[in-house]
Design a protein around this motif. Structure first.
Motif, PDB file in Angstrom:
ATOM      1  N   ALA A   1       0.914  -1.378  -0.435  1.00 38.68           N
ATOM      2  CA  ALA A   1       0.348  -0.015   0.278  1.00 38.68           C
ATOM      3  C   ALA A   1       1.493   1.108   0.094  1.00 38.68           C
ATOM      4  O   ALA A   1       0.715   1.863  -0.908  1.00 38.68           O
ATOM      5  CB  ALA A   1      -0.658  -0.267   1.331  1.00 38.68           C
ATOM      6  N   TYR A   2       1.727   1.602   0.775  1.00 37.23           N
ATOM      7  CA  TYR A   2       2.941   2.143   0.886  1.00 37.23           C
ATOM      8  C   TYR A   2       3.641   3.063  -1.023  1.00 37.23           C
ATOM      9  O   TYR A   2       3.477   3.815  -0.749  1.00 37.23           O
ATOM     10  CB  TYR A   2       4.496   2.148   2.407  1.00 37.23           C
ATOM     11  N   ALA A   3       3.365   1.727  -1.492  1.00 36.23           N
ATOM     12  CA  ALA A   3       4.251   1.748  -2.558  1.00 36.23           C
ATOM     13  C   ALA A   3       3.732   2.290  -3.629  1.00 36.23           C
ATOM     14  O   ALA A   3       3.478   2.598  -4.565  1.00 36.23           O
ATOM     15  CB  ALA A   3       5.156   0.332  -2.395  1.00 36.23           C
ATOM     16  N   GLN A   4       2.482   1.744  -4.059  1.00 37.63           N
ATOM     17  CA  GLN A   4       0.975   2.499  -4.602  1.00 37.63           C
ATOM     18  C   GLN A   4       0.649   3.728  -4.170  1.00 37.63           C
ATOM     19  O   GLN A   4       0.584   4.556  -4.817  1.00 37.63           O
ATOM     20  CB  GLN A   4      -0.139   1.256  -4.273  1.00 37.63           C
TER      21      GLN A   4
ATOM     22  N   VAL B   1      -3.991  -3.372  -8.878  1.00 33.17           N
ATOM     23  CA  VAL B   1      -3.663  -5.159  -8.251  1.00 33.17           C
ATOM     24  C   VAL B   1      -4.351  -4.772  -7.221  1.00 33.17           C
ATOM     25  O   VAL B   1      -3.903  -3.487  -5.997  1.00 33.17           O
ATOM     26  CB  VAL B   1      -2.188  -5.672  -7.847  1.00 33.17           C
ATOM     27  N   ASP B   2      -4.627  -5.840  -6.411  1.00 36.87           N
ATOM     28  CA  ASP B   2      -5.619  -5.947  -4.934  1.00 36.87           C
ATOM     29  C   ASP B   2      -3.941  -6.272  -4.475  1.00 36.87           C
ATOM     30  O   ASP B   2      -3.711  -7.180  -4.263  1.00 36.87           O
ATOM     31  CB  ASP B   2      -6.549  -7.050  -4.494  1.00 36.87           C
ATOM     32  N   ARG B   3      -3.448  -5.769  -3.077  1.00 40.61           N
ATOM     33  CA  ARG B   3      -2.931  -5.164  -2.569  1.00 40.61           C
ATOM     34  C   ARG B   3      -2.887  -6.828  -1.333  1.00 40.61           C
ATOM     35  O   ARG B   3      -1.333  -7.204  -0.562  1.00 40.61           O
ATOM     36  CB  ARG B   3      -2.912  -3.965  -1.682  1.00 40.61           C
TER      37      ARG B   3
ATOM     38  N   LEU C   1       4.783  -5.921 -10.164  1.00 35.64           N
ATOM     39  CA  LEU C   1       4.210  -5.126  -9.064  1.00 35.64           C
ATOM     40  C   LEU C   1       4.978  -3.429  -9.358  1.00 35.64           C
ATOM     41  O   LEU C   1       3.879  -2.763  -9.395  1.00 35.64           O
ATOM     42  CB  LEU C   1       4.787  -5.625  -7.962  1.00 35.64           C
ATOM     43  N   TYR C   2       6.106  -4.122  -9.658  1.00 34.14           N
ATOM     44  CA  TYR C   2       6.640  -2.293  -9.531  1.00 34.14           C
ATOM     45  C   TYR C   2       6.848  -2.481 -11.743  1.00 34.14           C
ATOM     46  O   TYR C   2       7.737  -2.913 -12.443  1.00 34.14           O
ATOM     47  CB  TYR C   2       7.803  -2.364  -8.980  1.00 34.14           C
ATOM     48  N   PRO C   3       6.650  -1.347 -12.147  1.00 33.87           N
ATOM     49  CA  PRO C   3       6.695  -1.133 -13.425  1.00 33.87           C
ATOM     50  C   PRO C   3       7.480  -0.620 -14.409  1.00 33.87           C
ATOM     51  O   PRO C   3       8.087  -0.378 -13.101  1.00 33.87           O
ATOM     52  CB  PRO C   3       5.158  -0.068 -13.676  1.00 33.87           C
TER      53      PRO C   3
END
Length: 206
Positions: A147-150, A159-161, A203-205
């Protein structure tokens, strides 16, 4: 300090010492005999305490095992609780790699008692339930990191954390048990490299 207070403090100290002796004895007996073959009688004898005294602290071997599981897994959870506030994708990947490495290195260090846990999870409903609780605690923490990274725009927002966190812990959990059971012949470094690539590439584009 009054004599009454001194007596109370003395009793509390002896009680803590007895509890500690029982837990130490339980860990040694479990490691030596495995979960199923270990008995509360063996543990009490090794702790050199009486049955009545022992049952004041623990109801049986499962109760002792649950406390040991909490204690050992809290060492793993300290790794999960490491500060996670990356400002770049590369920094996030570096932090994830470090955490995964420490997690699996700790698994190797605690291999003997973890072998007891994996046996107990198969045969004890209490141990199985405790592992479910432990798993959810890890998933919750990982989800918080996602959630922090999002929120910082580093991780994908579509995406669902919670699902991502569950899948990431599942990867770590599988490797943990494989290492404990001697089923994985790869180095921790190679395991972590591959896991991290798989996890972060989705997760990380770019």
């Amino acid at each position: 300090m009054s004599k009454t207070t001194e007596r109370i403090d003395g009793r509390n100290l002896r009680s803590l010492q007895t509890r500690h002796k029982l837990l130490e004895a339980a860990q040694a007996v479990f490691i030596e005999n495995g979960y199923q073959r270990a008995t509360i009688t063996q543990i009490i004898k090794k702790a050199k305490t009486g049955y009545g005294t022992a049952y004041v602290h623990f109801s049986g071997k499962d109760d002792l095992l649950i406390v040991l599981m909490d204690d050992i897994m809290n060492r793993f959870y300290e790794i999960a609780e490491m500060s996670y506030q990356p400002s770049t994708k590369q920094e996030a990947i570096s932090m994830i790699t470090t955490q995964a490495s420490l997690f699996l290195d700790n698994a190797i260090e605690q291999k003997a008692i973890l072998q007891v846990f994996v046996e107990a999870i198969r045969f004890s409903d209490k141990a199985h339930q405790k592992w479910d609780e432990i798993r959810e605690k890890f998933v919750e923490r990982i989800a918080s990191d996602v959630a922090y990274a999002q929120a910082k725009g580093l991780a994908r927002a579509d995406v669902d954390r919670d699902l991502i966190a569950r899948n990431w812990f599942s990867l770590n959990e599988t490797q943990l048990w494989d290492l404990v059971n001697g089923k994985n012949k790869h180095s921790v470094q190679e395991i972590v490299r591959n896991m991290t690539i798989l996890y972060t590439s989705g997760l990380y584009p770019s």
